[in-house]
Scaffold this motif. Structure first.
Motif, short mmCIF file in Angstrom:
data_model
loop_
_atom_site.label_atom_id
_atom_site.label_comp_id
_atom_site.label_asym_id
_atom_site.label_seq_id
_atom_site.Cartn_x
_atom_site.Cartn_y
_atom_site.Cartn_z
N LYS A 88 0.84 -1.20 0.00
CA LYS A 88 0.00 0.00 0.00
C LYS A 88 0.88 1.25 0.00
O LYS A 88 1.72 1.42 0.89
CB LYS A 88 -0.88 0.01 1.26
CG LYS A 88 -1.76 1.25 1.37
CD LYS A 88 -2.90 1.19 0.37
CE LYS A 88 -3.57 2.54 0.22
NZ LYS A 88 -4.66 2.50 -0.77
N TYR A 89 0.70 2.07 -1.02
CA TYR A 89 1.42 3.34 -1.07
C TYR A 89 0.44 4.48 -0.86
O TYR A 89 -0.57 4.57 -1.55
CB TYR A 89 2.12 3.53 -2.42
CG TYR A 89 2.81 2.30 -2.96
CD1 TYR A 89 3.82 1.68 -2.24
CD2 TYR A 89 2.45 1.76 -4.20
CE1 TYR A 89 4.45 0.55 -2.74
CE2 TYR A 89 3.08 0.64 -4.70
CZ TYR A 89 4.07 0.03 -3.96
OH TYR A 89 4.68 -1.10 -4.45
N PHE A 90 0.71 5.33 0.11
CA PHE A 90 0.01 6.61 0.18
C PHE A 90 0.91 7.59 -0.56
O PHE A 90 2.13 7.41 -0.56
CB PHE A 90 -0.19 7.05 1.63
CG PHE A 90 -1.14 6.16 2.36
CD1 PHE A 90 -2.47 6.09 1.98
CD2 PHE A 90 -0.71 5.37 3.43
CE1 PHE A 90 -3.35 5.26 2.66
CE2 PHE A 90 -1.59 4.55 4.10
CZ PHE A 90 -2.91 4.49 3.72
N SER A 91 0.32 8.61 -1.14
CA SER A 91 1.01 9.47 -2.11
C SER A 91 2.55 9.42 -2.03
O SER A 91 3.20 9.06 -2.99
CB SER A 91 0.50 10.91 -2.00
OG SER A 91 0.49 11.30 -0.64
N THR A 149 -3.40 -0.44 8.42
CA THR A 149 -3.50 -0.34 6.96
C THR A 149 -3.64 -1.74 6.35
O THR A 149 -4.48 -1.96 5.47
CB THR A 149 -2.25 0.36 6.41
OG1 THR A 149 -2.07 1.59 7.12
CG2 THR A 149 -2.39 0.64 4.93
N GLU A 151 -9.59 -0.26 2.39
CA GLU A 151 -8.46 0.42 1.75
C GLU A 151 -8.11 -0.43 0.55
O GLU A 151 -8.04 -1.65 0.65
CB GLU A 151 -7.30 0.47 2.75
CG GLU A 151 -6.35 1.61 2.58
CD GLU A 151 -6.89 2.90 3.20
OE1 GLU A 151 -7.21 3.81 2.42
OE2 GLU A 151 -6.97 3.00 4.44
N SER A 195 -2.45 -1.24 -3.30
CA SER A 195 -1.74 -0.62 -4.43
C SER A 195 -1.17 -1.70 -5.33
O SER A 195 -0.94 -1.48 -6.51
CB SER A 195 -0.61 0.27 -3.94
OG SER A 195 -1.05 1.13 -2.93
#
Ligand SMILES: Nc1ncnc2c1ncn2[C@@H]1O[C@H](COP(=O)(O)OP(=O)(O)OP(=O)(O)O)[C@@H](O)[C@H]1O
Ligand SMILES: [Mg+2]
Lengths: 352, 285
Positions: free
Chosen positions: A12-15, A45, A54, A57
């Motif tokens: 999972k990548y957040f910006s 997460t 969620e 990614s």
């Protein structure tokens, strides 16, 4: 045993921030699987991706052989107990527990009987009509768990459910949860930053750090054979040392304590020794035993957990040593010099 | 020390009490008393319920009131239906950064004032106004539709001026709704519709009720929008009160109708609160 959940290369990548780096693992049906890690390491997460809140990614989540890609939370065969419980304050205990059942096409009679049975399971008979705001912390906990379990999910996800409880109640609920899981046989995935919770309850524990799994193992193995220095430091108590040189099977700590450790095929940088690995007044001629003189600084009495804080005479390193509460060591006192032995196998060394 | 604080306390309370007594309580008592004054056949002013009774005796009065009340309730409901999605969007969907700015934009009509916005609507709705011209330009029709000076334009005007008083309390109620409740409901298998009806609206109910009361009172007591935007047949109860005071100069009758409006609209609110199971104390908070 078959795999009820398989996680493949999940990330999972957040910006600008990677919360979860490519993770792979599986959970066996009926198991109690814990994810243990410090605050902010990405546990929530990961759980939110499994429950569908969620979007991943990268990678895939497979439950009972079916990919969960694109399936919304309400359609997934998993239920979650939230970090803050998220009970519905506008409904009483009974309505909270019946909420999920009402969404299914089943008769009111069956809903009633299943709610009753579930409340009895978690020890809340007679609380049906109580407002959830009138319950104690432990009772609210049980309502939250009952509300999810009554739907018979394939997997129950629990996000630090005991975090808000006081210590005593936490100890109690820990055992209760474990027993409940054994009794009903639902697969639990349990998130916590409390190593004792993870060790006591789980069949398998994954230790998570900075979005990665460092080790997945049984609690016993995790404690006895930590694979990385992070696991050695995070799980259970340990005395950490930095190693500055390793020559001919002899390690030297920053402060100059020399210890023998044969047969390493790498240069150790870090060393961990458990408090109970120190043997007070050992039989000196045992094989592979390092013996040093230590001066007792102070005795930290805590019942069965009593420890000695002692200084190694040759290097001034301060260590914690478990002190068994038996007659043999009764007359130890501050300032005494004692002989302490350490078995080579109990020196846990790491490259980094 | 104690004594001193008492003096400052009285210093502050006296202007407040004077304000209340002289500007609010006394005029109302005077109006209340005058509502019972009635000139009998001999030309003497006597105490009588005649002013109140005439409301029930003459059907035009109570029919107008019923019409006003019905429209007010309908517009209140409409205001809720229209603003609820916006309130939800601004509090739960848009990020905090933008939502406060957007809320500020929503308040513009209030800064401009009711009269100006009403004239704005007249420009839009009149026979040769923006909307009609646009529709004719598109070729959808040849002759303008009559929108201004009808119930339609009156409803639009009332709705427009009152929507904000609904959206603000509803937004603050929604703001206090924990997002994880919505997620928990959806995790337990609830559809969007179930979440809104079973979780979101019950939680926002006190806000909805206080917004509803405000909007209903504003609309039922409004004079400007019905008078300017409404047509000849768009009777509004306040217009009748206005007529008594300024056209027929019968202050006692006007006062009686004013109190009837207060009484009846309070009764309506009370009944609705009872039906929906809301408590006034909770609505206020
Ligand atoms: N929506 C988001 N946008 C950006 N960063 C986020 C977002 N959600 C979480 N993070 C970041 O991801 C990291 C992991 O967060 P997460 O909530 O998974 O931690 P956690 O392990 O559950 O911690 P805790 O034990 O405190 O609950 C944190 O550094 C957090 O700041
Ligand atoms: Mg968390």
């Amino acid at each position: 045993m078959n795999k009820i959940l398989e996680i493949k290369d999940l990330a999972k990548y957040f910006s600008d921030f990677t919360a979860v780096h490519s993770i792979d693992f599986f959970v066996e049906e009926g198991g109690f699987f814990s994810i243990l890690g410090p605050s902010g390491c990405g546990k929530t997460t990961l759980l939110r991706m499994i429950s569908g809140f969620e979007e991943e990614s990268k990678g895939d989540i497979i439950i009972r052989g079916e990919s969960m890609k694109g399936i919304p939370p309400e359609k997934r065969p998993v239920n979650i107990v939230f970090q803050n419980l998220a009970l519905f304050p506008m409904m009483n205990v009974e309505k909270n527990v019946a909420f999920g059942l009402k969404r299914l096409k089943i008769s009111n009679d069956e809903i009633d009987s299943r709610v009753k049975e579930m409340l009895a399971r978690v020890g809340l008979e007679g609380y049906e009509k109580k407002k959830v705001t009138e319950l104690s912390g432990g009772q609210r906990q049980r309502v939250a768990i009952a509300r999810s379990l009554v739907l018979k999910p394939s997997i129950l996800l629990l996000d630090e459910p005991l975090g808000a409880l006081d210590r005593k109640l936490r100890e109690h609920m820990k055992i209760e949860l474990k027993l409940l899981q054994k009794e009903i046989g639902t697969t639990f995935i349990y998130i916590t930053h409390d190593q004792s919770e993870a060790l006591v309850m789980s069949d398998k524990v994954a230790v998570m750090n900075k979005g990665r799994f460092e080790q997945i193992d049984t609690p016993q193995n995790l404690y006895k054979n930590p694979k990385t220095s992070f696991v050695a430091g995070f799980v259970g108590e340990s005395n950490p040392f930095e190693i500055v040189s390793y020559d001919n099977g002899v390690m030297v700590t920053t402060n100059g304590w020399k210890l023998e450790k044969q047969g390493l095929d790498y240069t150790p940088k870090k060393l961990f020794i458990r408090p109970e690995a120190f043997i007070l007044n050992p039989i000196v001629d045992l094989e592979n035993l390092d013996v040093v003189d230590m001066k007792i600084n102070t005795i930290l009495f805590d019942g069965a957990n009593t420890k000695i804080s002692a200084k190694i005479v040759e290097s001034n390193d301060v260590v914690l040593i478990s002190l068994p509460q038996n007659a043999q060591f009764e007359d130890l006192k501050e300032g005494d010099i004692v002989k302490v032995g350490i078995h080579q196998d109990d020196l846990k060394c790491y490259k980094e | 020390m104690m004594k001193k604080r008492n003096i400052t306390f009285y210093l502050f309370i006296i202007p407040v009490l004077m304000w209340l007594i002289f500007l609010i309580v006394l005029p109302h008592i005077d109006l209340f008393l005058s509502s019972f004054r009635f000139e009998n056949d001999d030309g003497n002013t006597v105490f009588s319920f005649e002013n109140y009774l005439s409301f029930f005796q003459d059907s035009i009065y109570w029919l107008t009131f019923l019409r006003t009340a019905f429209y007010s309730i309908a517009i209140t409901v409409l205001a809720f239906v229209l603003t609820f999605p916006i309130a939800f969007f601004l509090t739960k969907v848009v990020s905090k950064k933008y939502s406060s700015f957007m809320t500020l934009l929503l308040l513009i009509p209030i800064w401009v004032g009711e009269l100006v916005t009403i004239y704005g609507w007249m420009i839009l709705l009149s026979d040769h106004g923006v909307i009609n011209n646009f529709l004719i330009y598109l070729g959808l029709m040849d002759t303008p539709i009559k929108m201004l000076y009808t119930d339609f334009s009156m409803i639009i005007g009332l709705l427009y001026m009152s929507m904000l008083f609904m959206i603000v309390p509803v937004m603050s109620a929604l703001d206090s709704l924990d997002d994880s409740l919505i997620e928990a409901a959806s995790d337990l298998g609830a559809s969007k519709w179930t979440i809104v009806t079973k979780i979101v609206i019950p939680h926002a109910m006190p806000g909805i009720a206080s917004g509803g009361i405000m909007v209903f009172m504003l609309i039922i007591g409004d004079y400007v929008a019905p008078n300017i935007l409404g047509g000849k047949s768009s009777l509004w109860f306040t217009e009748q009160i206005y007529n008594f005071f300024l056209t027929t100069i019968d202050w006692s009758q006007g006062a009686a109708f004013g109190f009837l409006l207060l009484l009846l609209s309070s009764a309506i609110i009370w009944i609705v609160l009872k039906i929906t199971g809301q408590k006034l104390e909770r609505v206020g908070s």
